[in-house]
Design a protein around this motif. Structure first.
Motif, PDB file in Angstrom:
ATOM      1  N   ASN A  51       0.810  -1.221   0.000  1.00 14.49           N
ATOM      2  CA  ASN A  51       0.000   0.000   0.000  1.00 14.49           C
ATOM      3  C   ASN A  51       0.841   1.267   0.000  1.00 14.49           C
ATOM      4  N   ALA A  68      -2.676  21.384  -3.069  1.00 16.11           N
ATOM      5  CA  ALA A  68      -2.792  20.598  -1.835  1.00 16.11           C
ATOM      6  C   ALA A  68      -2.579  21.441  -0.585  1.00 16.11           C
ATOM      7  N   ALA A 126      -5.137  21.265   2.417  1.00  9.61           N
ATOM      8  CA  ALA A 126      -4.980  20.059   3.233  1.00  9.61           C
ATOM      9  C   ALA A 126      -3.743  20.163   4.113  1.00  9.61           C
ATOM     10  N   GLY A 150      -3.439   9.492   8.473  1.00 13.90           N
ATOM     11  CA  GLY A 150      -4.018   9.270   7.155  1.00 13.90           C
ATOM     12  C   GLY A 150      -3.926  10.503   6.269  1.00 13.90           C
ATOM     13  N   LEU A 151      -4.208  11.666   6.834  1.00 16.48           N
ATOM     14  CA  LEU A 151      -4.112  12.916   6.070  1.00 16.48           C
ATOM     15  C   LEU A 151      -2.673  13.177   5.645  1.00 16.48           C
ATOM     16  N   ASN A 152      -1.727  12.840   6.515  1.00 13.25           N
ATOM     17  CA  ASN A 152      -0.310  13.049   6.197  1.00 13.25           C
ATOM     18  C   ASN A 152       0.120  12.197   4.999  1.00 13.25           C
ATOM     19  N   VAL A 153      -0.305  10.942   4.976  1.00 14.61           N
ATOM     20  CA  VAL A 153       0.022  10.057   3.845  1.00 14.61           C
ATOM     21  C   VAL A 153      -0.599  10.587   2.561  1.00 14.61           C
ATOM     22  N   ALA A 154      -1.879  10.936   2.610  1.00 14.24           N
ATOM     23  CA  ALA A 154      -2.570  11.441   1.418  1.00 14.24           C
ATOM     24  C   ALA A 154      -1.935  12.734   0.919  1.00 14.24           C
ATOM     25  N   LEU A 155      -1.542  13.594   1.846  1.00 14.83           N
ATOM     26  CA  LEU A 155      -0.919  14.861   1.468  1.00 14.83           C
ATOM     27  C   LEU A 155       0.418  14.622   0.770  1.00 14.83           C
ATOM     28  N   LEU A 213       1.492  11.895  -0.902  1.00 12.15           N
ATOM     29  CA  LEU A 213       1.316  11.297  -2.223  1.00 12.15           C
ATOM     30  C   LEU A 213       0.685  12.284  -3.204  1.00 12.15           C
ATOM     31  N   GLY A 214      -0.325  13.031  -2.750  1.00 15.00           N
ATOM     32  CA  GLY A 214      -0.959  14.004  -3.621  1.00 15.00           C
ATOM     33  C   GLY A 214      -0.022  15.125  -4.031  1.00 15.00           C
ATOM     34  N   SER A 215       0.796  15.595  -3.102  1.00 16.63           N
ATOM     35  CA  SER A 215       1.742  16.678  -3.398  1.00 16.63           C
ATOM     36  C   SER A 215       2.778  16.245  -4.417  1.00 16.63           C
TER      37      SER A 215
END
Length: 317
Positions: free
Chosen positions: A28, A265, A268, A296-301, A303-305
């Protein structure tokens, strides 16, 4: 390094061992590696190079194998040392749980880690042939980080903070770019600062739930040294610094205006920074209602960034 055959039985079913190796590689999270290696490729395009499909593929494969090797060694070490038995596992920290469930697969996981590392070495030889002796420095430092991270660097707070960012940022972006182009790139160096800062922030944040188990296991990283509140505020500072890289590098002429796409981003990031700054000083594994959304927000941020940054470089190329 722990005994590779710890807790392995000779008759462990092949399917069990393969499944344990796959879970221990933490698939993941492996998307991070191609996003970082992608910055090497898109910065090469921006600088006017055309590395070719095979070269790009080999760089991406090496990045994936290196990331998988770190995860596999980490899973085996934490199981063999007994840390897995005391860790509060979350979707973002504490390991996959595959070896506590299937201890007979411990040896297979260790061998998978060595195999991944061997794959990185083989591709590294190609990089050495393509770009010259300077690649030996990148390769040796990268190998040292992969092998030493769990057993040695986690007992040295500031090195433990820097190591993940240097691995995924400086080595994976600047080193891969040089392997692809044969020369040093100031573009790649500038853009590498984003994953350097954000990956170190991610690993530090993920250590927050494990402060007490890690302390008991003999580790001494920054989350232990600083405590949860100051460590979470350091994470916030690192994330903020990563977002400041783009405007500063654009102002200095090192990055194109298209890399401002990363700032999509920013809302966020601001939300994460504010919530990290307000974490109570006694937050730990028992405060999962506070920590889990932030992790969770840290991981998404992250990858999105990185995806937006890759897109900006590609559009500018």
């Amino acid at each position: 390094m722990p005994d590779r055959d710890a807790n392995m039985t000779p008759d462990a079913p092949t399917a069990v061992m393969l499944r344990a190796c796959w879970r221990s590689a933490r698939p993941n999270f492996l998307v991070l590696a191609p996003l970082c290696a992608g910055l090497a490729l898109t910065s090469a395009w921006l600088d006017g190079h055309d590395p070719g499909g095979l070269s790009a593929l080999l760089v991406l494969v090496a990045a994936l194998l290196a990331h998988a090797a770190v995860n596999l060694f980490n899973e085996h070490h934490d199981f063999a040392s007994g840390l897995d038995a005391t860790t509060y596992r979350t979707p973002f920290s504490g390991g996959s749980g595959s070896l506590p469930e299937h201890p007979e697969a411990a040896g297979a996981v260790w061998r998978a880690a060595v195999a991944c590392l061997a794959g990185v070495v083989m591709i590294g030889v190609w990089c050495l042939w393509r770009a010259g002796p300077v690649m030996l420095l990148y390769g040796l430092l990268g190998m040292a980080l992969v092998v030493a991270y769990t057993g040695w660097l986690t007992r040295r707070p500031w090195l433990c903070l820097m190591a993940p960012g240097v691995g995924f940022g400086t080595l994976m972006v600047v080193g891969a770019n040089q392997a692809l182009t044969g020369g040093f790139s100031s573009t790649a160096l500038a853009v590498s600062m984003v994953p350097t800062l954000m990956v170190s922030a991610l690993l530090l944040a993920n250590q927050l739930p494990d402060i007490e188990p890690d302390r008991l296991a003999g580790r001494y990283h920054l989350a232990i040294m600083l405590g949860a509140r100051r460590a979470s505020r350091l994470v916030a500072v690192l994330v903020l610094s990563a977002f400041l890289v783009v405007p500063l590098a654009w102002w200095g002429g090192w990055l194109p205006a298209e890399t401002w796409l990363m700032w999509l981003a920013a809302p966020a990031a601001l939300r994460l920074i504010k919530r990290l700054w307000r974490l109570p000083s006694d937050v730990d594994a028992g405060e999962m209602t506070l920590l889990l959304p932030l992790l969770g927000l840290n991981v998404a941020l992250l990858l999105g960034s990185l995806a937006l940054l890759n897109l900006g470089l590609w559009l500018a190329a």
